[in-house]
Design a protein around this motif. Sequence first.
Motif, PDB file in Angstrom:
ATOM      1  N   PHE A  89      21.198   6.104   1.236  1.00 22.61           N
ATOM      2  CA  PHE A  89      20.003   5.497   0.657  1.00 22.61           C
ATOM      3  C   PHE A  89      20.068   3.973   0.672  1.00 22.61           C
ATOM      4  N   GLY A  90      21.049   3.375   1.340  1.00 21.41           N
ATOM      5  CA  GLY A  90      21.303   1.951   1.227  1.00 21.41           C
ATOM      6  C   GLY A  90      20.427   1.073   2.096  1.00 21.41           C
ATOM      7  N   ALA A  91      20.688  -0.241   2.001  1.00 22.94           N
ATOM      8  CA  ALA A  91      19.889  -1.244   2.710  1.00 22.94           C
ATOM      9  C   ALA A  91      19.945  -1.055   4.217  1.00 22.94           C
ATOM     10  N   GLN A  92      21.081  -0.621   4.741  1.00 21.16           N
ATOM     11  CA  GLN A  92      21.188  -0.458   6.186  1.00 21.16           C
ATOM     12  C   GLN A  92      20.209   0.587   6.713  1.00 21.16           C
ATOM     13  N   ARG A  93      20.020   1.662   5.946  1.00 20.01           N
ATOM     14  CA  ARG A  93      19.089   2.697   6.393  1.00 20.01           C
ATOM     15  C   ARG A  93      17.646   2.197   6.336  1.00 20.01           C
ATOM     16  N   TRP A  94      17.296   1.436   5.291  1.00 21.22           N
ATOM     17  CA  TRP A  94      15.953   0.877   5.200  1.00 21.22           C
ATOM     18  C   TRP A  94      15.672  -0.070   6.370  1.00 21.22           C
ATOM     19  N   VAL A  95      16.618  -0.953   6.643  1.00 20.88           N
ATOM     20  CA  VAL A  95      16.422  -1.940   7.714  1.00 20.88           C
ATOM     21  C   VAL A  95      16.364  -1.265   9.074  1.00 20.88           C
ATOM     22  N   ALA A  96      17.263  -0.298   9.319  1.00 21.59           N
ATOM     23  CA  ALA A  96      17.267   0.396  10.606  1.00 21.59           C
ATOM     24  C   ALA A  96      15.971   1.173  10.814  1.00 21.59           C
ATOM     25  N   THR A  97      15.472   1.816   9.758  1.00 19.79           N
ATOM     26  CA  THR A  97      14.211   2.549   9.868  1.00 19.79           C
ATOM     27  C   THR A  97      13.047   1.601  10.126  1.00 19.79           C
ATOM     28  N   LEU A  98      13.023   0.471   9.422  1.00 21.82           N
ATOM     29  CA  LEU A  98      11.955  -0.504   9.635  1.00 21.82           C
ATOM     30  C   LEU A  98      11.982  -1.039  11.059  1.00 21.82           C
ATOM     31  N   ASP A  99      13.159  -1.369  11.552  1.00 21.94           N
ATOM     32  CA  ASP A  99      13.276  -1.888  12.911  1.00 21.94           C
ATOM     33  C   ASP A  99      12.778  -0.866  13.935  1.00 21.94           C
ATOM     34  N   ARG A 100      13.180   0.386  13.767  1.00 23.32           N
ATOM     35  CA  ARG A 100      12.767   1.426  14.719  1.00 23.32           C
ATOM     36  C   ARG A 100      11.255   1.679  14.640  1.00 23.32           C
ATOM     37  N   GLN A 101      10.693   1.689  13.430  1.00 22.29           N
ATOM     38  CA  GLN A 101       9.269   1.928  13.292  1.00 22.29           C
ATOM     39  C   GLN A 101       8.438   0.763  13.848  1.00 22.29           C
ATOM     40  N   CYS A 102       8.933  -0.460  13.684  1.00 20.77           N
ATOM     41  CA  CYS A 102       8.222  -1.603  14.265  1.00 20.77           C
ATOM     42  C   CYS A 102       8.226  -1.527  15.787  1.00 20.77           C
ATOM     43  N   GLU A 103       9.331  -1.087  16.364  1.00 21.44           N
ATOM     44  CA  GLU A 103       9.375  -0.888  17.808  1.00 21.44           C
ATOM     45  C   GLU A 103       8.396   0.201  18.236  1.00 21.44           C
ATOM     46  N   ARG A 104       8.301   1.240  17.429  1.00 24.36           N
ATOM     47  CA  ARG A 104       7.381   2.331  17.761  1.00 24.36           C
ATOM     48  C   ARG A 104       5.931   1.859  17.733  1.00 24.36           C
ATOM     49  N   LEU A 105       5.578   1.054  16.714  1.00 26.10           N
ATOM     50  CA  LEU A 105       4.221   0.523  16.629  1.00 26.10           C
ATOM     51  C   LEU A 105       3.920  -0.420  17.786  1.00 26.10           C
ATOM     52  N   GLU A 111       0.861  -1.186   0.000  1.00 24.09           N
ATOM     53  CA  GLU A 111       0.000   0.000   0.000  1.00 24.09           C
ATOM     54  C   GLU A 111       0.895   1.232   0.000  1.00 24.09           C
ATOM     55  N   ALA A 112       0.883   1.987  -1.097  1.00 29.80           N
ATOM     56  CA  ALA A 112       1.839   3.079  -1.268  1.00 29.80           C
ATOM     57  C   ALA A 112       1.771   4.098  -0.137  1.00 29.80           C
ATOM     58  N   ASN A 113       0.572   4.453   0.320  1.00 28.87           N
ATOM     59  CA  ASN A 113       0.450   5.446   1.387  1.00 28.87           C
ATOM     60  C   ASN A 113       1.011   4.927   2.709  1.00 28.87           C
ATOM     61  N   HIS A 114       0.692   3.675   3.039  1.00 23.70           N
ATOM     62  CA  HIS A 114       1.218   3.101   4.273  1.00 23.70           C
ATOM     63  C   HIS A 114       2.732   2.939   4.206  1.00 23.70           C
ATOM     64  N   TRP A 115       3.222   2.539   3.023  1.00 22.61           N
ATOM     65  CA  TRP A 115       4.668   2.369   2.845  1.00 22.61           C
ATOM     66  C   TRP A 115       5.400   3.689   3.025  1.00 22.61           C
ATOM     67  N   SER A 116       4.917   4.748   2.395  1.00 20.23           N
ATOM     68  CA  SER A 116       5.584   6.044   2.520  1.00 20.23           C
ATOM     69  C   SER A 116       5.476   6.601   3.932  1.00 20.23           C
ATOM     70  N   SER A 117       4.400   6.271   4.648  1.00 23.01           N
ATOM     71  CA  SER A 117       4.257   6.736   6.027  1.00 23.01           C
ATOM     72  C   SER A 117       5.210   5.996   6.957  1.00 23.01           C
ATOM     73  N   LEU A 118       5.366   4.686   6.747  1.00 15.94           N
ATOM     74  CA  LEU A 118       6.278   3.904   7.598  1.00 15.94           C
ATOM     75  C   LEU A 118       7.717   4.355   7.407  1.00 15.94           C
ATOM     76  N   PHE A 119       8.091   4.668   6.161  1.00 14.58           N
ATOM     77  CA  PHE A 119       9.461   5.103   5.860  1.00 14.58           C
ATOM     78  C   PHE A 119       9.448   6.598   5.515  1.00 14.58           C
ATOM     79  N   ALA A 120       8.821   7.399   6.375  1.00 16.52           N
ATOM     80  CA  ALA A 120       8.638   8.819   6.066  1.00 16.52           C
ATOM     81  C   ALA A 120       9.953   9.564   5.934  1.00 16.52           C
ATOM     82  N   ASN A 121      10.993   9.154   6.663  1.00 14.13           N
ATOM     83  CA  ASN A 121      12.262   9.866   6.561  1.00 14.13           C
ATOM     84  C   ASN A 121      13.078   9.436   5.344  1.00 14.13           C
TER      85      ASN A 121
END
Length: 745
Positions: A467-483, A337-347
């Motif tokens: 813009f690499g994989a480490q930033r995507w994974v770190a952002t996902l991990d932090r956002q999952c903790e936030r949720l 879902e494009a909107n949910h995806w962009s919101s999860l990785f807003a930074n």
Amino acid sequence: MIDVQVHSLDISNNTSESDVPQDIGTKSGNSGGDADHAEQDEDANNSRKRKRYHRHTQHQIQELEAYFKDCPHPDDKQRKELSRVLGLDPLQIKFWFQNKRTQMKNQHERHENTHLRAENEKFKSEVMRYREALGNVSCPNCGVGQPQRVLINEMSFDERQLRLENARLREEIVRITSEAGRYVGRSLFQNTTFQNNHNGYNSPTPADFGVLPPYSTPQSVVDGGEAFNNNNEVDIVDHQDISIMSSMIAPTEVEKQFIIELALVAMEEFVQMAHMKEPLWFSSNIDNGTSLLNEEEYFRFFPRGIGPRPIGFNTEASRDTAIVIMNPINLVEILMEANHWSSLFANIVSRASTIDVLSTAVGGNYNGAMQVIFAEFQVPSPQVPTRECYFVRYCKHRADGTWAVMDVSLDQIRAGAALRCRRRPSGCLIQELPNGCSKVTWVEHVEVDDTLVHNIYKPLVSSGLAFGAQRWVATLDRQCERLASALATYSPTNSVTDMVLSTQESRRSMMKLAERMVNSFGSGVSASVGNHWTTLATGSGTDENVRIMTRKSVDDPGRPPGVVLSAATSFWLPVPPKMVFDYLRDESRRTEWDILSNGGTIQEMAHIANGRETGNCVSLLKVHGQTESQSNMLILQECSTDLTGSFVIYAPIDINSMNVVLNGGDPDFVALLPSGFAILPDGPPAGNCRGAYNDGSGGSLLTVAFQILVNSVPTARLSLGSVATVNNLISCTVDRIKGSLFPEA
């Protein structure tokens, strides 16, 4: 008789074969049977000359087998020693080893042939499966009936290119004639291909990014954005989206077939890259599992792909793995879902839009779903241009139970679109783990023209860390903790926080308001051209190092009505990122840089932890100032940190609005203007040290951004005095931070 003479020959003496009469059968005068009898007797005589067959004993065979394991090629000295120990002739030893080596070689070849045959059968069945799947695609005109038999291996490369070129030319004719019709007062014919009135494939210029290197802004505002008049005022008009997204239309039917074929092939490449190890991937100098791509090996393993790297482009490719607190189904739903995806990785994702849906979900999930998406990727700094990508996203539930969500660029099907960034097969592989967790393997592989990146950010961007994989994974991990923190059951502890956040609803409302604040901050700090901000022209009252944008807010419940200015700048500090982060989130030192709280004291009224790191939290601060306006002000603040960067984002809010939120009210109607800081490392860590982003000895790249309401009337003109005031505010804040963290500067 001849028979007697032949049998009476003595084979024990040294008589040679030449001593035996060669014409013995002829002298007999007999014919037929006598001659045959003579030949049989001669064969029997020769067989007596042969040595008798020697069978090795079990002990000899065991000893030879054991010796063969250690030394399959014994020399003369070793063979003689074996013959002495085993009581065999050295020649027998030699022949036994030769025969053994031949036997082992034949066994290995038979085993390898069996394996290759099985693998060949597997590939054949896979090809047949793809042929059947593609052969059953319904007719695009009527949706039923004859299947399309246009397969990759059934159509030559030249034919496929010609089909695509014809489709492009037809669309170009429609565009040109429609454009010409506007000048003669009528349309030559109706454009039925486009779904909107975009004018062709206009590509973005460097000015579209709002920042020209080095640290300069456009001399005139593009597309009627804003301009200073003779009264030193600014006329504010609606911002026009001039990005490449204006030319992103739904693909044609011919292009859809090409996209489907491309997605199927790219998915296989992505899965292989997610699993393969050296020599395709090698470990980076950051000891946390991040791998970097060996580009030479990549083109050897995948020689076809989407073509060679464009001239002047740099490759950024990395892979990282993490375990996150989210089950695979929920994660796949967010990614698709494009909107949910962009919101999860807003930074990271400044905006995203689904252009077309080629295939919908099957069986109640997203297995087989395929979408064409436009997205813009950002770094929280005005000095790094955003990256616009037009790609297909394909989701597949694999036979081993893992989910694969893959992206690959489609820029090649838009002939006129300027190519600044393209994604080779990238995405994430998701494996289900117990307790609602998932193991995520992220592959990020892009080719990009980064010539517009400012010099102070080039080490970070060129290393792939921005813009690499480490930033995507770190952002996902932090956002999952936030949720997970937002959904956690609240247990009162009789603290000051419990008096403010008395219920679970008040906690969730406050975190939802903080999430909207963080997302709004990102739109005002990046160099995005599609965030409804307009960059001001360089003129009196502006600093060339500060990017100032403006927008008018009308009927937006999340922002106060009026004219809003956004000012942002980035600079380098010779101190580690962790030191900067700890300084900016320290309430006791806030008065050193925050003008809003100048002369007052700060008290934390509420605190919500939202991650493992102590710095990840949402806070409600109260200012005890010298004036009544300061005493009636609250500050909502969210701090977050991970291996790739840190943020301190805050917004002033009046007490009445905050009381509505604390009572469980809807936070979407609370007006706020966020400001804050984005803290990034100044490049890859020098040493092999885990957590070097937070604990390393390198410098920091600090971005400071403010959003300020300068006039409560949306139709008002913006004066140069307001611009100068905002510019002075941000310059003063920068000077205070430098003075506190680096007094020698």
